[in-house]
Write an enzyme that holds these catalytic residues in place. Structure first.
Site, PDB file in Angstrom:
ATOM      1  N   TYR A 175      19.896  11.220   2.033  1.00 27.49           N
ATOM      2  CA  TYR A 175      19.034  11.175   1.308  1.00 27.49           C
ATOM      3  C   TYR A 175      17.935  12.508   1.743  1.00 27.49           C
ATOM      4  CZ  TYR A 175      14.458   9.925  -1.295  1.00 27.49           C
ATOM      5  OH  TYR A 175      13.493  10.182  -2.135  1.00 27.49           O
ATOM      6  N   HIS A 213       6.190  17.950  -7.805  1.00 27.88           N
ATOM      7  CA  HIS A 213       5.214  17.013  -7.180  1.00 27.88           C
ATOM      8  C   HIS A 213       3.843  17.529  -7.181  1.00 27.88           C
ATOM      9  CE1 HIS A 213       9.178  14.927  -6.760  1.00 27.88           C
ATOM     10  NE2 HIS A 213       8.345  14.045  -5.908  1.00 27.88           N
ATOM     11  N   ASN A 226       5.781  13.352   2.362  1.00 24.93           N
ATOM     12  CA  ASN A 226       6.117  11.828   2.438  1.00 24.93           C
ATOM     13  C   ASN A 226       5.295  11.331   3.399  1.00 24.93           C
ATOM     14  OD1 ASN A 226       7.249   9.502   1.851  1.00 24.93           O
ATOM     15  ND2 ASN A 226       9.236  10.603   1.539  1.00 24.93           N
ATOM     16  N   TYR A 235     -33.594 -14.851   3.232  1.00 27.69           N
ATOM     17  CA  TYR A 235     -32.190 -14.742   3.670  1.00 27.69           C
ATOM     18  C   TYR A 235     -32.078 -12.865   4.249  1.00 27.69           C
ATOM     19  CZ  TYR A 235     -30.578 -19.201   2.578  1.00 27.69           C
ATOM     20  OH  TYR A 235     -30.526 -20.628   2.535  1.00 27.69           O
ATOM     21  N   ARG A 269     -33.872 -12.749   7.554  1.00 24.14           N
ATOM     22  CA  ARG A 269     -33.377 -13.539   8.332  1.00 24.14           C
ATOM     23  C   ARG A 269     -31.770 -13.592   8.886  1.00 24.14           C
ATOM     24  NH1 ARG A 269     -33.287 -19.905   7.234  1.00 24.14           N
ATOM     25  NH2 ARG A 269     -34.392 -18.952   5.575  1.00 24.14           N
ATOM     26  N   PHE A 299       6.598   4.746   4.516  1.00 25.78           N
ATOM     27  CA  PHE A 299       5.534   5.519   3.744  1.00 25.78           C
ATOM     28  C   PHE A 299       4.733   4.558   2.839  1.00 25.78           C
ATOM     29  CE2 PHE A 299       9.705   5.232   1.457  1.00 25.78           C
ATOM     30  CZ  PHE A 299       9.259   4.591   0.421  1.00 25.78           C
ATOM     31  N   GLU A 319      10.274   3.229  -7.705  1.00 24.77           N
ATOM     32  CA  GLU A 319       9.461   2.973  -6.971  1.00 24.77           C
ATOM     33  C   GLU A 319       8.498   2.052  -7.714  1.00 24.77           C
ATOM     34  OE1 GLU A 319       7.758   6.991  -6.402  1.00 24.77           O
ATOM     35  OE2 GLU A 319       9.739   7.713  -5.420  1.00 24.77           O
TER      36      GLU A 319
END
Length: 513
Positions: free
Chosen positions: A55, A85, A198, A285, A288, A333, A419
């Protein structure tokens, strides 16, 4: 420029990331790292002629991973990967974020686990040191398979393509910027395009920057809380150490300790210490319980820091070259661990701002501010004082509550269902940056309002620490007729942002926790 940061096979620190991203520190690569990069590259090159598909070396990517790529097309494969990309859209991301992203990708390349050639690493370092900042866009990362689009825009610049900002902030082509810096564009080979895109580097870089900012703002929140307690005639008795020992939460104890030293020897506090003269039994509050809230923020920051440090020690790539020489696919990843803490920090940021806004509101209400004029106005009715400053706070707090909705639960499948579960960590990081800015502004309005309220308690004097903060303010937060308030708010934001508020307090108290 800060001193150099050496990148090697080991982990960077959060401080290293901030030094390079925000302060322009020079980056060097260790000799050990270069040797390891050479060793792992030799492994990748041996696989290039292997008939068994690997790959990213001899196959396509994502849902196209089953397609074998012939040797003569593999350089084009890597170029096409980066070009396709680099598909971001929207406004440019801030320079410090891109520099952090670049440094963290360099750090992973330097581990020798990615299989790139040394010249890829050294050219990337040269680009960063030359102040070349690729134009990365707001949208494009799903936080899985890495921050793909943001990293691809940086890889594209490394190839001499796309747009960048030079050291002067001018937009030029990557080819022009590289030539001006004496750098040669990289011609990518097997595995290298994939190794460049990646990783969790964008979301991790923003996490490191947020941790740094929130660590300081948590201390500022104690300063503004102390000023509000003082100006509203609240009590410091509830911050006693033995009370907080009954609930051993680390952050809570640290916040209470800060409040004790910040309020030490306050004339305003001493003026109502006698129970016979002061009939109030308990503070609200927001006064405090300040240590409980600010302490929980600290504990969350500590957890986020542990996650960031683990990720800084990681070599995130797919496939990865293992230490024993195997090339293996993996899922490291996936940004989930980082995405979760980014969302967690957005939650506590919103809540810390929320309690600050409630304290500010008390200053403006005559039913709750213990003798101060309505809205701290000089001539109530004619003047509105800080009425609308609190509106500004409220608007920001409302926005922060929306930003606290988690991004990490909103997975959107992609790549033809290969994915099919993503982290959305980049989105979580982007909204956290807005949250941090909002918190800074909310605390600044509280500081400005509390300074005015404390000044209205004259001739009683505040503590040395809160008095030093008020004295350091550049002639703002002063009682008087209404004036143009927005510039005073912005000056206070800058007073907090550049560290002067914290420095003024710590000049009296020593380092706050």
């Amino acid at each position: 420029m800060s001193e150099s940061v050496v990148v090697g096979v080991g982990a960077l620190s959060i401080a290293d990331v901030v030094a390079v991203a925000r302060h322009g520190a020079h980056v060097e690569v260790s000799e050990e790292s270069l040797a390891e990069v050479e060793r792992s590259r030799a492994i990748i090159e041996r696989l290039a002629d292997d008939p068994i598909p690997h790959y990213g070396v001899s196959t396509g990517f994502g849902a196209l991973a089953t397609k074998h790529i012939p040797v003569e097309s593999r350089a084009q494969l890597q170029r096409s990967l980066v070009r396709s990309h680099a598909a971001g859209s929207g406004p440019e991301v801030e320079r410090e974020v891109v520099r952090a992203l670049m440094l963290l990708r360099i750090s992973t390349l330097a581990t020798g686990r990615t299989g790139v050639r040394p010249e890829v690493l050294t050219t990337y370092v040269g680009m960063l040191n030359a102040g070349i900042t690729p134009c990365v866009r707001e949208y494009g990362s799903l936080g899985c398979s890495g921050d793909l689009a943001p990293l691809a825009h940086c890889a594209l610049a490394l190839m001499g393509e796309g747009e960048v900002r030079n050291a002067d902030g001018e937009q030029v082509t990557a080819a022009e910027a590289l030539a001006a810096a004496g750098l040669t564009p990289v011609e990518l080979r097997e595995k290298e395009g994939l190794a460049l895109i990646n990783g969790t580097d964008g979301m991790l870089g923003m996490l490191c920057l947020a941790i740094t900012d929130l660590t300081e703002l948590a201390k500022v929140a104690d300063i503004t809380a102390a000023m509000s307690v003082e100006g509203l005639l609240g009590t410091d008795d509830v911050f006693a150490a033995d009370l907080h020992e009954l609930r051993p939460q680390r952050g809570q104890a640290d916040s209470a300790a800060n409040l004790r030293v910040l309020l030490k020897d306050s004339e305003i506090r001493e003026s109502h210490r006698d129970p016979a003269a002061c009939t109030r039994v308990q503070d609200a509050y927001s006064l405090r319980c300040s240590p409980q809230v600010a302490g929980g923020v600290r504990d969350t920051i500590a957890h986020a820091t542990s996650v960031a440090n683990a990720e800084l020690a990681a070599a995130v790539d797919n496939p990865v070259v293992t230490k024993d020489g195997r090339v293996e696919s993996n899922g490291n990843f996936h940004g989930a661990p980082v995405a979760y803490v980014l969302d967690f920090l957005a939650i506590v940021t919103a809540d810390l701002a929320s309690i600050s806004e409630r304290r500010t509101d008390r200053f403006l209400d005559v039913a709750r501010n213990n003798g101060l004029p309505p809205f701290l106005a000089d001539d109530p009715g004619v003047d509105s004082g800080h009425m609308i400053a609190q509106y500004t706070q409220a608007a920001i707090v409302s926005e922060l509550k929306r930003l606290a909705n988690p991004a990490s639960v909103d997975s959107i499948p992609s790549s033809a269902m290969q994915e099919d579960h993503v982290s959305m960590g980049w989105s979580g990081a982007r909204k956290l940056r807005r949250s941090v800015d909002g918190l800074r502004r909310v605390l600044s309005v509280e500081l400005l309002t509390a300074a005015r309220g404390i000044r209205l308690r004259a001739p009683l004097k505040p503590s040395a620490a809160t008095g030093a903060v008020i004295e350091a303010l550049p002639n703002i937060g002063v009682p008087g007729p209404d004036r143009y308030l927005a510039p005073e708010i912005e000056q206070t934001v800058e007073f907090v942002n550049d560290g002067r508020a914290l420095h003024a307090a710590e000049a009296v108290t020593g380092a706050l926790r």
